[in-house]
Design a protein around this motif. Structure first.
Motif, PDB file in Angstrom:
ATOM      1  N   UNK C  58      25.136  57.167  -1.158  1.00 11.75           N
ATOM      2  CA  UNK C  58      24.615  57.360   0.195  1.00 11.75           C
ATOM      3  C   UNK C  58      25.675  56.993   1.209  1.00 11.75           C
ATOM      4  N   UNK C  59      25.508  57.579   2.393  1.00 14.62           N
ATOM      5  CA  UNK C  59      26.391  57.209   3.479  1.00 14.62           C
ATOM      6  C   UNK C  59      25.593  57.329   4.773  1.00 14.62           C
ATOM      7  N   UNK C  60      25.877  56.419   5.693  1.00 19.43           N
ATOM      8  CA  UNK C  60      25.160  56.434   6.962  1.00 19.43           C
ATOM      9  C   UNK C  60      25.979  57.212   7.992  1.00 19.43           C
ATOM     10  N   UNK C  61      25.332  58.170   8.657  1.00 18.66           N
ATOM     11  CA  UNK C  61      26.013  59.000   9.642  1.00 18.66           C
ATOM     12  C   UNK C  61      25.196  59.018  10.937  1.00 18.66           C
ATOM     13  N   UNK C  62      25.874  59.407  12.012  1.00 15.46           N
ATOM     14  CA  UNK C  62      25.227  59.452  13.319  1.00 15.46           C
ATOM     15  C   UNK C  62      24.744  60.874  13.601  1.00 15.46           C
ATOM     16  N   UNK C  63      23.549  60.980  14.098  1.00 14.71           N
ATOM     17  CA  UNK C  63      22.958  62.309  14.317  1.00 14.71           C
ATOM     18  C   UNK C  63      23.518  62.951  15.592  1.00 14.71           C
ATOM     19  N   UNK C  64      23.887  64.207  15.468  1.00 17.54           N
ATOM     20  CA  UNK C  64      24.287  65.000  16.628  1.00 17.54           C
ATOM     21  C   UNK C  64      23.394  66.236  16.671  1.00 17.54           C
ATOM     22  N   UNK C  65      22.805  66.496  17.811  1.00 20.05           N
ATOM     23  CA  UNK C  65      21.936  67.667  17.933  1.00 20.05           C
ATOM     24  C   UNK C  65      22.797  68.915  18.037  1.00 20.05           C
ATOM     25  N   UNK C  66      22.483  69.904  17.217  1.00 15.52           N
ATOM     26  CA  UNK C  66      23.343  71.094  17.163  1.00 15.52           C
ATOM     27  C   UNK C  66      22.661  72.322  17.739  1.00 15.52           C
ATOM     28  N   UNK C  67      21.608  72.130  18.491  1.00 15.79           N
ATOM     29  CA  UNK C  67      20.939  73.286  19.083  1.00 15.79           C
ATOM     30  C   UNK C  67      20.517  74.266  18.013  1.00 15.79           C
ATOM     31  N   UNK C  68      20.746  75.533  18.281  1.00 13.56           N
ATOM     32  CA  UNK C  68      20.346  76.567  17.327  1.00 13.56           C
ATOM     33  C   UNK C  68      21.451  76.886  16.330  1.00 13.56           C
ATOM     34  N   UNK C  69      22.627  76.281  16.535  1.00 11.78           N
ATOM     35  CA  UNK C  69      23.769  76.669  15.724  1.00 11.78           C
ATOM     36  C   UNK C  69      23.552  76.383  14.240  1.00 11.78           C
ATOM     37  N   UNK C  70      22.792  75.325  13.958  1.00  9.72           N
ATOM     38  CA  UNK C  70      22.507  75.001  12.558  1.00  9.72           C
ATOM     39  C   UNK C  70      21.063  75.386  12.283  1.00  9.72           C
ATOM     40  N   UNK C  71      20.837  76.216  11.280  1.00 15.31           N
ATOM     41  CA  UNK C  71      19.457  76.601  11.005  1.00 15.31           C
ATOM     42  C   UNK C  71      18.646  75.431  10.444  1.00 15.31           C
ATOM     43  N   UNK C  72      17.349  75.503  10.590  1.00 12.85           N
ATOM     44  CA  UNK C  72      16.483  74.466  10.039  1.00 12.85           C
ATOM     45  C   UNK C  72      16.720  74.352   8.539  1.00 12.85           C
ATOM     46  N   UNK C  73      16.707  73.112   8.080  1.00 13.06           N
ATOM     47  CA  UNK C  73      16.871  72.896   6.647  1.00 13.06           C
ATOM     48  C   UNK C  73      18.308  72.669   6.238  1.00 13.06           C
ATOM     49  N   UNK C  74      19.255  72.894   7.177  1.00 11.73           N
ATOM     50  CA  UNK C  74      20.669  72.660   6.861  1.00 11.73           C
ATOM     51  C   UNK C  74      21.219  71.575   7.771  1.00 11.73           C
ATOM     52  N   UNK C  75      22.231  70.888   7.311  1.00 14.97           N
ATOM     53  CA  UNK C  75      22.996  69.994   8.188  1.00 14.97           C
ATOM     54  C   UNK C  75      24.478  70.279   7.983  1.00 14.97           C
ATOM     55  N   UNK C  76      25.259  69.909   8.976  1.00 13.41           N
ATOM     56  CA  UNK C  76      26.702  70.113   8.898  1.00 13.41           C
ATOM     57  C   UNK C  76      27.404  68.800   9.182  1.00 13.41           C
ATOM     58  N   UNK C  77      28.379  68.467   8.336  1.00 15.91           N
ATOM     59  CA  UNK C  77      29.171  67.251   8.528  1.00 15.91           C
ATOM     60  C   UNK C  77      30.648  67.622   8.431  1.00 15.91           C
TER      61      UNK C  77
END
Lengths: 429, 566, 131
Positions: C58-77
Motif C-alpha cells: 500500500x501507499x498513501x497518496x493525495x487526491x487530486x480532482x481530475x474533472x472529466x478527464x479520468x473516467x469513473x472507475x479509473x485513477x491516474x498516478x
C-alpha cells in the motif's frame, strides 16, 4: 555565448533547433525548447564529485578511487547487471556492450520497461515505419494511440505532425485529421478531431475490430467494443481508408497494459492492413532522447536490441528472463552498474530492494532515486550539454549532440573507457 | 616502419597482367614495395594461390536498414553465434551478422574492401558508426539519390549544373562514395504507397521520369569526375517480364568515360526475368548479356541467389512490400524524407520452388554468358540473394560444369525448360575468378589509382593467400576443394599486417573510409543557394547545420577530391 | 473501492526528473487523480489522502480532482517512486511489469503520506543530502 541548432537531450523527439545561451559555465537561456527541455538545460542540480556510501553516511572520493572501486565491484561479481544507457550518447553505449561481453554480464536498457514489448512485436511482424519528415510533409491523418505527446513529447505535434508545415499540404493544421485513442481524456485528446475513449485494457479488442472492418468484415463486429461504439469505429476506418497518408504513433499505453507486445503487434498489423488501401506507417513514441540509440548500438554490436546476457560468452537474448526487472526481482544479479537512468524511481519495489542489497555503482550527473540505493555514484558530463556524441531520434535518424559548456566532468565515454581499459588489463586476452 | 615479405606466392594479379607466377611480395608499412631489407618478417606462401584482397562492390553490411534486419530478426541472430575469443568480439547473425560478424567473416575469406550498397543521406551517420565497428575492411558507401526532391526539381528544370551541385554537396556532406539510384522515382512514389513500372512513368508531383533522373545523374557523375559511375538498381525489380525494362535502361547509358564504365548495374539477376506472370516466368539472361556484351561501358554485378534462408533489404520499399505479399512472413519499411526509402523482409529460397530455381540459374548464366569478366562482378547483393559467406559456392559453380549439373539435378524439375543454364559449357578459370572478385571491382569503383585491387609496387598491401595449390587442382572436378579454399584464407593481409590466419582474426584493426569531396567552385556551392536552403529548412526535420557527418565519425579516412568540370 | 490504476508521465514529473529531491517532484508523483463522482462515492475531497493497495503493498497518496478527464472507475498516478512502491514485479515473461490497467483497492485514510526519505529507507536505501 549563443549556440544555434542545438539538440535537446530530453525526449525521443530530439529537437535540433534549440538556441542556447551559456555564460560563466552554465546555461543561462534557451529558446525553442518545451518545458521539459527548458528544465533540463537550465537544471543545476549536479553531483559535484564521486560519492561513496559509508557505514553511517556518504563520503567524497576521487575519480581514481571511484574507478578502482567500480572495478572491484564488477570484477568480483558472478552475475553483474549493466542497466540504463538511454540517457547517454552512442559512443558510451558501445563501450557498455564491450564491457558486458568482457564481464559475461547482462546488459539491458530502459526500453525493457518502455518500448521493449514494441520490439518484441516488431520481431514477430516487422515494422512499417518512416522518418518523421515523411509524416510532416505528407500525412493527412494522424493517430495517437495510448500516448500523450502534450505531456511526454511536447513539441511532437508542432514539429512533426498536426501543426507542422508540410510540403504536400496547403494548410497543415486544417488539412490534417487527428485521432486520439486513450483510456482517459488527456490534454492531447482535447486537441483531437476525433477522440476515442477505450476502457482500460481494451486496446487489443479495438485494434482487432478495426482490422476486421478494414478487411470489410463489418458484420462480425458487435455494437460496442471496449466502450467504443461500432459507429465510431466505422467512422475511423473511413477516415483511415480515405487518407492519402495515415501515420500512427503509439505510446506505452499499449506496451504497459495487459497484452503488452500483442497489443503492439495488433497495431502494426492494422497498419499492414491499411497499407493495402493507402499509405500507412507506425512509429513508437520513444521516451528518452537516445533510448533508440541504445537499441541500435546493442543491435549492431551484439545482434539484439536489449536484454542481452553474455554469461555464456555468446550473446543470449530472452526478454522476460534476461530483462532487468526479472533479473532483479529474482535476486539474480550480484552487482549492478547503472548508467544514465534511474531505476529506483521507475522499477517495482521488489527490484529496488534487491538493488539495496548488492553493490551498485551509478554513473549519472544528477542525484536521483538510485543514488539512495547505490554504493558509489560517479558524476559525468551531461550528454547534449557538456558532452558530444550520437543520439538516435525516435524514428532512427541519428544526429550528433552538441556541446554548449566546457566542463571538468569526464564524459560517459571517457569514464567508461577508463573502466573498460582497466578491466582489459585484468580480464582481457 | 614495419617490413614483411611474402615468399613463394603463386600470384594472379589481373590488373598487372600477372596470371600465375611464383613470386615474392615485399611490403613496407601499408604499401607494396620493390624490396625490403633482410630483417623483414617472412611469410612463406608455399606456392599457394595469392590474390589482391577481395573487394565487394555491392553488399549490405552497415546502416539503418541493415541494423533493422538484425533488430527484427532474433531468429537470424541466433544462427551465427560465436563467443569472444582472442581479439575477436562475440558475434551473432547469419544472413545479417553483427558488424563484427561481417568483418571477421569477410576477413577470413580474404576480403579487404567493401562498398555498402545503399546509404540514405539523412541517416549516413549511422552507416559511418557501423563502419567504425567493421575494422578489418576499408569501407565506402553508395549514397542514395533516387527520390531526392532537390535533384528531381533540378532535373525537371533541365539544370544539369544544379543536379551536379546538389549531388556534390550531398556526397561531401554525408561522406559518401558514389551515386546510388534505387528504383529511381519509385521510392518517392512509395511515399504515397505507389510505384513506377519502368523508366518512362511520371513520378507523382515531380513531373520527371526515372529515365530523366538516370540520364541526369549519369551526366552529373561525369561532370563531377567521380571515381565510380552511377550505381543503378533498376526499376521494376523482381517482376516477371522486367527484362525489357532493364534493356531499355541499359540503352540510356552512352560511353562517356575512357577509364571506366559509365553505368554500374547492380544485382542484374533480379532484373532479368521474362514471362508475364509467376506462372510463365523464365530466364532472359541471354537477352540481357547480349546487350551487356555490346555495351562495354556497362559493368554489372550478378545478384546471385543461393538456396536457403536469408534476409532481403533494399531502399526499394515498394518492391519489398510486393515480396512480403508473396512470402507473408514479416515486413519492415522505412521511408526517408525527401530522399529515399527502405524495406526489409526475411525470405527462404527453396530448391523445390520453380521461381527460386529460375532465379538461381539466371545469376550463374549472367556470369557465364558475359564475354568480358571485367564487366561482371561476383555478388549476391548480400544478403539479398544469399549471405556473402556463400561466395565460395558461386566461385566453384562458375568453375565447374559438373558442380552446376549436380545442383541442377536437385532444383525444381521445371527449371531446365525455362533457363539456358544446362546448355552452357563455359567454366571460368582462376584469372577470371580473380577479376570477378577483386580486379573488376577495383576498376569499376575507380580504386586502382589509390592502390586497390592489385599487387604492383605502390599498391596497398591488401593480400589474400588461399590454401590451395592451383596447379594440382582441376576445378571442374575438384570443385569442393575450390569451395573450401575460398572459404578461409591461409593469410589475409590488410594494410601490410596479417589480420586473419586460418579462420581467426588476429588484430583489432581500424577501417579506413573512402569518400569523395568533389572540388566544386564556390559559385556552385549549393549550401549557399537561398532556394535550396529555404526548402531544406522547411521540409527536412533536421537542421541543415546538423545534417553533415562530422569528421569525428571517420577514425581513418581516404578523401578523394576530384576536379570537376561544371 | 476497486479501481483501475494507470500510471504515466506528466509534464511536472518530466520537468523534475533531474531534480528528484525537490518538493515539487515528490508532490507531483504522490498524487492520485480521480473522477469527481468517484471522489464523492469514496467520500474524499481534493487534498485529502487515500491508501492505494495492490498485490505488493500500500501507499498513501493525495487526491487530486481530475474533472472529466479520468473516467469513473479509473485513477491516474504519475510515474515515480511512490506508486512504484506497490507495482507488481511480475512481467509475464515479457520483461515489462504491469504499469497500466492494474486493479487496486482505494480507501480514504488519515495516515500521513510518507516522505521520500521514509520510502527510501523502507526499501533499504539511504538518502543522500544534497549540498
Amino acid at each position: 555565448m549563443k549556440f544555434d541548432d542545438v539538440l535537446c537531450p530530453f525526449c525521443g523527439c530530439l529537437c535540433d533547433d534549440i538556441t542556447v545561451t551559456a555564460e560563466g559555465g552554465r546555461v543561462t537561456g534557451v529558446d525553442n525548447t518545451c518545458l521539459l527541455g527548458t528544465s533540463k538545460f537550465l537544471g543545476d542540480n549536479r553531483l559535484k564529485n564521486p560519492i561513496m556510501r559509508t557505514d553511517d553516511g556518504w563520503k567524497d572520493v576521487t575519480y581514481d578511487e571511484a574507478i578502482a572501486s567500480t572495478l572491484d565491484a564488477l570484477l568480483e561479481a558472478d552475475r553483474p547487471l549493466l542497466y540504463g544507457w538511454s540517457g547517454t550518447h552512442g559512443e558510451a553505449q558501445c563501450i557498455g556492450v564491450h564491457m558486458a561481453e568482457l564481464l559475461g554480464a547482462v546488459i539491458d536498457n530502459t526500453s525493457s520497461v518502455c518500448h521493449g514489448p514494441s520490439i518484441l512485436a516488431i520481431q514477430e511482424v516487422g515494422h512499417p515505419g518512416c522518418t518523421l519528415g515523411q509524416v510532416k510533409n505528407r500525412a493527412d491523418v494522424i493517430i495517437y494511440w495510448g500516448c500523450n505527446p502534450t505531456e511526454a513529447h511536447p513539441r511532437h505535434m508542432s514539429r512533426y505532425t498536426t501543426y507542422a508545415d508540410g510540403y504536400f499540404l496547403d494548410n497543415a493544421f486544417r488539412d490534417r485529421t487527428v485521432i486520439v485513442v486513450d483510456v482517459r481524456r488527456t490534454e492531447t485528446a482535447e486537441l483531437a478531431d476525433v477522440f476515442v475513449e477505450i476502457k482500460p485494457g481494451g486496446d487489443y479488442a479495438v485494434l482487432s475490430a478495426l482490422r476486421a472492418m478494414v478487411r470489410g468484415r463489418d458484420e462480425m463486429i458487435p455494437d460496442s467494443i471496449a466502450g467504443v461504439s461500432k459507429e465510431q469505429l466505422r467512422h475511423i476506418v473511413e477516415i483511415c481508408k480515405n487518407a492519402k497518408f495515415c501515420a500512427v504513433f503509439f505510446g506505452v499505453g499499449l506496451t504497459m497494459t495487459r497484452g503488452k507486445y500483442k497489443n503492439v503487434r495488433n497495431a502494426i498489423e492494422l497498419v499492414d492492413e491499411l497499407s493495402r488501401h493507402t499509405k500507412a506507417t507506425i512509429t513508437p513514441m520513444r521516451g528518452h532522447f537516445n533510448v533508440y540509440g541504445s537499441n541500435e548500438v546493442n543491435t549492431w554490436m551484439s545482434g539484439y536490441p536489449y536484454a542481452i546476457d553474455f554469461c555464456r560468452g555468446i550473446a543470449f537474448y530472452n526478454p522476460g528472463e534476461t530483462t532487468a526487472v526479472d533479473i532483479l526481482a529474482r535476486k539474480e544479479c550480484d552487482a549492478a552498474l547503472i548508467v544514465a537512468s534511474d531505476p529506483a524511481a521507475h522499477l517495482p519495489s521488489k527490484c529496488i530492494r534487491h538493488l539495496a542489497n548488492i553493490p551498485v555503482v551509478q554513473i549519472d550527473p544528477y542525484p536521483n532515486m538510485t543514488t539512495a540505493f547505490c554504493n558509489l555514484q560517479i558524476p559525468v558530463a551531461v550528454s547534449g550539454i557538456d558532452a558530444e556524441g550520437t543520439a538516435y531520434r525516435m524514428d532512427g535518424v541519428p544526429i550528433r549532440l552538441r556541446k554548449v559548456l566546457e566542463t571538468e566532468y569526464p564524459t560517459d565515454t571517457m569514464l567508461l573507457g577508463r573502466i573498460y581499459e582497466a578491466m582489459m588489463e585484468v580480464r582481457g586476452r | 616502419m614495419s617490413e614483411l615479405l611474402v615468399k613463394n606466392a603463386y600470384v594472379i594479379d589481373p590488373v598487372n597482367g600477372i596470371n600465375g607466377e611464383v613470386m615474392d611480395i615485399a611490403i613496407r608499412d601499408q604499401w607494396i614495395v620493390e624490396e625490403v631489407g633482410s630483417g623483414a618478417m617472412v611469410i612463406d606462401a608455399k606456392g599457394q594461390l595469392t590474390l589482391p584482397g577481395g573487394i565487394d562492390s555491392h553488399t549490405h553490411i552497415c546502416g539503418t536498414k541493415v541494423n533493422f534486419g538484425r533488430y527484427m530478426s532474433p531468429e537470424d541472430m541466433r544462427a551465427g553465434r560465436m563467443p569472444r575469443r582472442g581479439s575477436m568480439h562475440a558475434t551473432s547473425g547469419y544472413s545479417v551478422p553483427t558488424t563484427y560478424g561481417n568483418t571477421y567473416r569477410y576477413s577470413t575469406m580474404g576480403y579487404t574492401t567493401l562498398l555498402e550498397g545503399a546509404m540514405a543521406p539523412l541517416e549516413a551517420r549511422h552507416t559511418h558508426e557501423e563502419f567504425t565497428h567493421t575494422p578489418l575492411q576499408d569501407t565506402m558507401a553508395n549514397t542514395l539519390f533516387d527520390g531526392n526532391w532537390a535533384i528531381m526539381e533540378a532535373v525537371r528544370d533541365g539544370d544539369m549544373r544544379r543536379v551536379a551541385a546538389i549531388t556534390a554537396w550531398t556526397l561531401s556532406a554525408v561522406k559518401g562514395f558514389a551515386i546510388k539510384l534505387t528504383n529511381p522515382g519509385g521510392t518517392e512514389a512509395w511515399g504515397w504507397g505507389e510505384d513506377v513500372t519502368c523508366i518512362h512513368d511520371q513520378i507523382p508531383h515531380f513531373e520527371v521520369t526515372p529515365a530523366e533522373i538516370i540520364t541526369a545523374m549519369i551526366t552529373a557523375n561525369e561532370m563531377l569526375n567521380l571515381p565510380h559511375s552511377v550505381h543503378l538498381h533498376c526499376n521494376n525489380l523482381g517482376k516477371p517480364g522486367n527484362y525489357t525494362c532493364t534493356l531499355d535502361t541499359f540503352d540510356l547509358a552512352r560511353d562517356l568515360n575512357k577509364n571506366r564504365q559509365t553505368l554500374y548495374a547492380t544485382h542484374v539477376q533480379f532484373h532479368s526475368y521474362g514471362g508475364s506472370s509467376w506462372k510463365d516466368i523464365c530466364s532472359k539472361s541471354e537477352e540481357i548479356t547480349r546487350s551487356l556484351n555490346s555495351k562495354p561501358h556497362i559493368v554489372f554485378d550478378m545478384g546471385q541467389v543461393l538456396f536457403g534462408r536469408t534476409t532481403t533489404m533494399t531502399a526499394d520499399g515498394p518492391m519489398e512490400f510486393n515480396l512480403y505479399r508473396l512470402h507473408h512472413n514479416k515486413w519492415s519499411n522505412h521511408d526517408v524524407e525527401l530522399e529515399t526509402g527502405a524495406g526489409i523482409i526475411p525470405v527462404l529460397y527453396r530448391r523445390s520452388n520453380l521461381v527460386n530455381s529460375i532465379m538461381w540459374a539466371i545469376g550463374l548464366e549472367l556470369a557465364l554468358l558475359t564475354d568480358d569478366p571485367w564487366q561482371c562482378c561476383l555478388s549476391t547483393d548480400s544478403p539479398n540473394g544469399a549471405p556473402f559467406v556463400r561466395y565460395p559456392e558461386i566461385i566453384a559453380m562458375l568453375m565447374s560444369r559438373r558442380y552446376r549439373e549436380e545442383e541442377m539435378s536437385s532444383v525444381h524439375p521445371g527449371t531446365e525448360h525455362r533457363v539456358p543454364l544446362p546448355a552452357i559449357d563455359r567454366e571460368l578459370d582462376w584469372e577470371e575468378i580473380a577479376i570477378m572478385t577483386r580486379a573488376a571491382q577495383a576498376k569499376a569503383l575507380g580504386l586502382i589509382d589509390i592502390g586497390k585491387g592489385h599487387l604492383a609496387p605502390g599498391a596497398e598491401a591488401d593480400i589474400a593467400i588461399y590454401p590451395i595449390q592451383i596447379r594440382d587442382v582441376d576445378p571442374s572436378v575438384d570443385y569442393m576443394k575450390v569451395k573450401e579454399a575460398f572459404a578461409t584464407t591461409a593469410y589475409t593481409i590488410k594494410r601490410g599486417r596479417v589480420v586473419a590466419r586460418q579462420g581467426d582474426c588476429v588484430v583489432d584493426g581500424i577501417n579506413s573510409t573512402i569518400w569523395v569531396d568533389p572540388q566544386v567552385p564556390p559559385e556552385y556551392d549549393i549550401s549557399n543557394d537561398p532556394e535550396f536552403v529555404k526548402k531544406f529548412d522547411r521540409y527536412y526535420t533536421v537542421r541543415m547545420r546538423n545534417y553533415p557527418v562530422q569528421d569525428v565519425y571517420l577514425e581513418r579516412q581516404v578523401c578523394l577530391r576530384p576536379e570537376v568540370s561544371l | 473501492m476497486r479501481f483501475i490504476l494507470n500510471t504515466g508521465r506528466t509534464i511536472v514529473q518530466g520537468c523534475h526528473v533531474e531534480d528528484k529531491y525537490s518538493e515539487t517532484y515528490a508532490g507531483e508523483v504522490s498524487t492520485c487523480r480521480m473522477n469527481l463522482l468517484d471522489m464523492l462515492e469514496l467520500g474524499v475531497e481534493e487534498g485529502e489522502y487515500v491508501s492505494v493497495t495492490c498485490g505488493s503493498g500500500s501507499v498513501v497518496l493525495k487526491v487530486v480532482a481530475a474533472g472529466e478527464a479520468i473516467p469513473c472507475g479509473s485513477v491516474f498516478v504519475p510515474y515515480g517512486p511512490y506508486i512504484n512502491h506497490i507495482m507488481p514485479e511480475d512481467t509475464h515473461s515479457t520483461g515489462m511489469p504491469d504499469f497500466k490497467s492494474v486493479v487496486v483497492v482505494i480507501t480514504p485514510t488519515t495516515e500521513p503520506r510518507k516522505t521520500l526519505q521514509d520510502l527510501i529507507e523502507d526499501l533499504g536505501g539511504r538518502m543522500y543530502e544534497i549540498r
